[in-house]
Design a protein around this motif. Structure first.
Motif, PDB file in Angstrom:
ATOM      1  N   HIS A 518      -8.480  -1.849 -15.340  1.00  0.00           N
ATOM      2  CA  HIS A 518      -7.932  -0.954 -16.362  1.00  0.00           C
ATOM      3  C   HIS A 518      -6.645  -0.269 -15.918  1.00  0.00           C
ATOM      4  N   LEU A 519      -5.985  -0.795 -14.906  1.00  0.00           N
ATOM      5  CA  LEU A 519      -4.712  -0.215 -14.486  1.00  0.00           C
ATOM      6  C   LEU A 519      -3.636  -0.506 -15.522  1.00  0.00           C
ATOM      7  N   GLU A 520      -2.757   0.464 -15.699  1.00  0.00           N
ATOM      8  CA  GLU A 520      -1.622   0.269 -16.592  1.00  0.00           C
ATOM      9  C   GLU A 520      -0.618  -0.679 -15.933  1.00  0.00           C
ATOM     10  N   PRO A 521       0.255  -1.318 -16.716  1.00  0.00           N
ATOM     11  CA  PRO A 521       1.309  -2.159 -16.116  1.00  0.00           C
ATOM     12  C   PRO A 521       2.139  -1.345 -15.118  1.00  0.00           C
ATOM     13  N   GLY A 522       2.450  -1.966 -13.983  1.00  0.00           N
ATOM     14  CA  GLY A 522       3.210  -1.280 -12.957  1.00  0.00           C
ATOM     15  C   GLY A 522       2.363  -0.460 -12.004  1.00  0.00           C
ATOM     16  N   MET A 523       1.032  -0.473 -12.191  1.00  0.00           N
ATOM     17  CA  MET A 523       0.118   0.215 -11.277  1.00  0.00           C
ATOM     18  C   MET A 523      -0.645  -0.831 -10.465  1.00  0.00           C
ATOM     19  N   HIS A 524      -0.764  -0.574  -9.150  1.00  0.00           N
ATOM     20  CA  HIS A 524      -1.395  -1.524  -8.237  1.00  0.00           C
ATOM     21  C   HIS A 524      -2.329  -0.762  -7.310  1.00  0.00           C
ATOM     22  N   VAL A 525      -3.168  -1.491  -6.572  1.00  0.00           N
ATOM     23  CA  VAL A 525      -4.152  -0.827  -5.722  1.00  0.00           C
ATOM     24  C   VAL A 525      -4.317  -1.583  -4.415  1.00  0.00           C
ATOM     25  N   MET A 526      -4.504  -0.831  -3.311  1.00  0.00           N
ATOM     26  CA  MET A 526      -4.845  -1.369  -1.996  1.00  0.00           C
ATOM     27  C   MET A 526      -5.993  -0.551  -1.434  1.00  0.00           C
ATOM     28  N   THR A 527      -6.855  -1.198  -0.661  1.00  0.00           N
ATOM     29  CA  THR A 527      -8.006  -0.526  -0.084  1.00  0.00           C
ATOM     30  C   THR A 527      -7.774  -0.225   1.392  1.00  0.00           C
ATOM     31  N   LYS A 528      -8.032   1.016   1.790  1.00  0.00           N
ATOM     32  CA  LYS A 528      -7.970   1.393   3.199  1.00  0.00           C
ATOM     33  C   LYS A 528      -9.193   0.828   3.927  1.00  0.00           C
ATOM     34  N   PRO A 529      -9.064   0.493   5.213  1.00  0.00           N
ATOM     35  CA  PRO A 529      -7.821   0.350   5.980  1.00  0.00           C
ATOM     36  C   PRO A 529      -7.143  -0.968   5.646  1.00  0.00           C
ATOM     37  N   PHE A 530      -5.853  -1.047   5.919  1.00  0.00           N
ATOM     38  CA  PHE A 530      -5.095  -2.258   5.631  1.00  0.00           C
ATOM     39  C   PHE A 530      -4.129  -2.520   6.781  1.00  0.00           C
ATOM     40  N   PRO A 531      -3.769  -3.797   7.020  1.00  0.00           N
ATOM     41  CA  PRO A 531      -2.771  -4.095   8.053  1.00  0.00           C
ATOM     42  C   PRO A 531      -1.429  -3.479   7.667  1.00  0.00           C
ATOM     43  N   LEU A 532      -0.734  -2.905   8.630  1.00  0.00           N
ATOM     44  CA  LEU A 532       0.550  -2.255   8.332  1.00  0.00           C
ATOM     45  C   LEU A 532       1.584  -3.259   7.849  1.00  0.00           C
ATOM     46  N   ASP A 533       1.547  -4.473   8.381  1.00  0.00           N
ATOM     47  CA  ASP A 533       2.485  -5.496   7.910  1.00  0.00           C
ATOM     48  C   ASP A 533       2.240  -5.806   6.433  1.00  0.00           C
ATOM     49  N   PHE A 534       0.966  -5.825   6.047  1.00  0.00           N
ATOM     50  CA  PHE A 534       0.646  -6.101   4.646  1.00  0.00           C
ATOM     51  C   PHE A 534       1.150  -4.980   3.751  1.00  0.00           C
ATOM     52  N   LEU A 535       1.028  -3.734   4.220  1.00  0.00           N
ATOM     53  CA  LEU A 535       1.543  -2.598   3.451  1.00  0.00           C
ATOM     54  C   LEU A 535       3.050  -2.727   3.275  1.00  0.00           C
ATOM     55  N   GLY A 536       3.769  -3.024   4.371  1.00  0.00           N
ATOM     56  CA  GLY A 536       5.220  -3.160   4.277  1.00  0.00           C
ATOM     57  C   GLY A 536       5.631  -4.258   3.324  1.00  0.00           C
ATOM     58  N   ALA A 537       4.937  -5.398   3.395  1.00  0.00           N
ATOM     59  CA  ALA A 537       5.263  -6.510   2.505  1.00  0.00           C
ATOM     60  C   ALA A 537       4.988  -6.134   1.050  1.00  0.00           C
ATOM     61  N   ARG A 538       3.922  -5.397   0.819  1.00  0.00           N
ATOM     62  CA  ARG A 538       3.584  -5.013  -0.560  1.00  0.00           C
ATOM     63  C   ARG A 538       4.621  -4.041  -1.117  1.00  0.00           C
ATOM     64  N   VAL A 539       5.075  -3.102  -0.290  1.00  0.00           N
ATOM     65  CA  VAL A 539       6.093  -2.146  -0.747  1.00  0.00           C
ATOM     66  C   VAL A 539       7.370  -2.875  -1.136  1.00  0.00           C
ATOM     67  N   GLN A 540       7.815  -3.801  -0.268  1.00  0.00           N
ATOM     68  CA  GLN A 540       9.035  -4.551  -0.584  1.00  0.00           C
ATOM     69  C   GLN A 540       8.862  -5.367  -1.847  1.00  0.00           C
ATOM     70  N   GLN A 541       7.694  -5.979  -2.014  1.00  0.00           N
ATOM     71  CA  GLN A 541       7.433  -6.803  -3.194  1.00  0.00           C
ATOM     72  C   GLN A 541       7.509  -5.956  -4.463  1.00  0.00           C
ATOM     73  N   LEU A 542       6.906  -4.762  -4.438  1.00  0.00           N
ATOM     74  CA  LEU A 542       6.868  -3.912  -5.635  1.00  0.00           C
ATOM     75  C   LEU A 542       8.255  -3.375  -5.984  1.00  0.00           C
TER      76      LEU A 542
END
Length: 552
Positions: A518-542
């Motif tokens: 039920h997230l609105e367009p442009g809203m995304h979700v990640m679950t803690k804990p997460f690899p820091l590289d994955f976080l960085g890649a997701r930020v750049q992608q968004l």
């Protein structure tokens, strides 16, 4: 007197005799009443002009011929006059039951008008049914007593069942907490011990040895993360990232992994349905569930056997849906079957309990099936086990159909991390009440060259979002202090920043806020804990996607 007249008189006497004989011989009470005008109005009273001997026996009133009803039973006269008066006026016969209160008799009566209407007469036939009525009342009382007794027994049974369920629930909770404490204590010992050794080696100047301790601690963290995810799946509170998925493609993509996991002694057959519908599901969690089912099947075939993975479209009608505890409709089934040892009925009934396992100690956590069950129920489907002891097992996942085009694996992959000078043009707001998490995220962002702003709660984050400060991406925890959670803050910010891109990060699963697709367009979700590289890649992608959308 002529012969004819004599014969007619004789015939009349014979007819009268037969009538009188029959009249007196009738076992039921019989009478003829005649209406007349009384003090209460026209045809408001009647008298008995004939009555047989059985009248007194059934009604309990002797010598009624010549008596008026208002003299016989003054308290009941209006009711009897209304009933028989209706027969006289309409000519319609009636049959009814009524109590004659004056004598305490229950009577069953029938009445009809004597023609012509000008006679103002009604014939009444009746019998005493007091004994039958008493028996009926006694039976009704007995039935009521029995109903009360049945209700009492039912309440006692429900109370006993509730007590049993509570005992089973407490047993399951005890089993859950005991297993959880055991597993987490082991993991915490690994993390704490390795960090302690790491610090000791640093203080000793033996820095060349610290890498293995850090790697060992990270391994324990990953196992703790996996255990937490299983527990959240069991409780149906994990944060899911559902996408429209082609399950046939998912199953085919796991073929090599499943074959390597099964080993050479197990034959594998994959049967995929043509034209399989799509479903909205977290593909990673479904892959984990499928692999878990395959491993269970392998363990049930220690001497080898056959594993079958099968997909199908299912129309569940009212009956079929009720049997599976689902709403009627269209579903996709994913079934894994084996011809191994099977389960007893008792084992199958407990298979979804947390930490319940039939494997030897140390060879299974007992969370696999409970995790699968929780994940599928959270997705809107269900799981069913079909098994017989010694005859193999089939586990079927039923997932609701969703229309649309499935997302490809390439679309779900994050971009590769790249530091870019252009990143400095973009600002990310980080809102989290845990200082160590904020510090970690900010350091990742600054390493990539992004500008970062921090806030510790919902009101502080919202104040920044409602200012003129440039914000290209909001990264926020869901559960925030200050009376405003992460979703509420994001929704409020989008009033003035409708195109704001949001990445929710959550430590458990506030699915009422961010989950269930039920997230609105442009809203995304990640679950803690997460690899820091994955976080960085997701930020750049968004941020890249937001820039492309703004330029289009």
């Amino acid at each position: 007197m002529s012969t004819t007249t004599t014969e007619q008189n004789a015939a009349a006497r014979d007819a009268e005799a037969r009538y009188r004989f029959l009249f007196d011989a009738i076992d039921e009470g019989f009478c003829v009443i005649e209406f007349f005008d009384g003090p209460h109005g026209p045809l408001s009273d009647y008298r008995h002009i004939e009555a047989n001997a059985a009248y007194a026996r059934h009604a309990g009133i002797p010598n009624v011929v010549g008596q008026n009803v208002r003299e016989m039973v003054p308290g009941e006269a209006d009711g009897w006059v209304e009933l028989y008066g209706g027969v006289l006026r309409t000519g319609e016969p009636i049959r009814f039951q009524r109590e004659l209160v004056a004598t305490g008799r229950h009577l069953e009566l029938s009445a009809l008008r004597i023609e012509p209407p000008s006679l103002k007469q009604v014939a009444v036939l009746f019998q005493d049914i007091t004994a039958r009525k008493s028996a009926e009342l006694a039976l009704e009382k007995l039935n009521a007593t029995l109903e009360d007794e049945v209700e009492k027994r039912s309440r006692d049974l429900l109370s006993a069942e509730e007590a049993l369920r509570q005992a089973q629930k407490m047993e399951a909770v005890g089993q859950l907490t005991g297993g959880l404490a055991h597993d987490f204590n082991n993991l915490l010992a690994g993390i704490s011990g390795n960090l302690e050794l790491l610090l000791k080696r640093v203080s000793q100047g033996r820095v060349h040895e610290i890498e293995r301790y850090a790697i060992a601690a990270q391994g324990a963290v990953r196992r703790a993360t996996a255990l937490t995810h299983r527990l959240l799946a069991f409780s149906r509170r994990q944060t899911l990232d559902p996408k429209l998925t082609d399950i046939n493609r998912l199953v085919s993509g796991m073929g090599d992994l499943v074959r390597r996991t099964m080993g050479p002694g197990i034959e594998i057959e994959v049967v995929t349905a043509a034209g399989l519908w799509t479903t909205l599901v977290d593909a990673n969690q479904l892959e984990n569930a499928l692999l878990n089912l395959c491993i269970n099947a392998r363990d049930a075939m220690p001497d080898g056997g056959k594993l079958t993975i099968e997909t199908a479209n299912r129309w569940l009608d009212e009956r079929a849906a009720r049997e599976r505890d689902l709403p009627p409709g269209q579903y996709i089934s994913l079934c894994v079957s084996d011809n191994g040892t099977g389960m007893t009925q008792e084992t199958a009934s407990r298979a979804f309990e947390p930490f319940f396992t039939t494997k030897p100690t140390g060879q299974g956590t007992g969370l696999g099936l409970s995790m699968i069950y929780g994940f599928v129920r959270q997705t809107g489907g269900t799981v069913r086990i079909y098994s017989e002891d010694g005859q193999g097992t089939m586990v079927c996942l039923y997932l609701p159909r969703k229309h649309g085009d499935p997302v490809t694996a390439d679309e779900m992959m994050p971009a590769v991390i790249e530091r870019s000078s252009s990143n400095a043009e973009h600002t990310v707001l980080v809102v989290d009440d845990e200082p160590t998490v904020r510090m970690m995220i900010v350091e990742v962002l600054e390493e990539l060259g992004f500008a970062a702003i921090e806030a510790a709660d919902g009101p502080a984050g919202l104040k920044i979002l409602q200012s003129d400060t440039r914000i290209d991406l909001l990264i926020t925890d869901v559960g925030l202090p200050g009376g405003i959670n992460g979703r509420q803050m994001a929704d409020a910010a989008r009033v003035s920043r409708p195109d704001l891109t949001v990445l929710f990060i959550t430590g458990y699963a506030e699915n009422a806020v961010v989950g269930h697709g039920h997230l609105e367009p442009g809203m995304h979700v990640m679950t803690k804990p997460f690899p820091l590289d994955f976080l960085g890649a997701r930020v750049q992608q968004l941020i890249k996607a937001a820039n492309e959308a703004a330029q289009s």
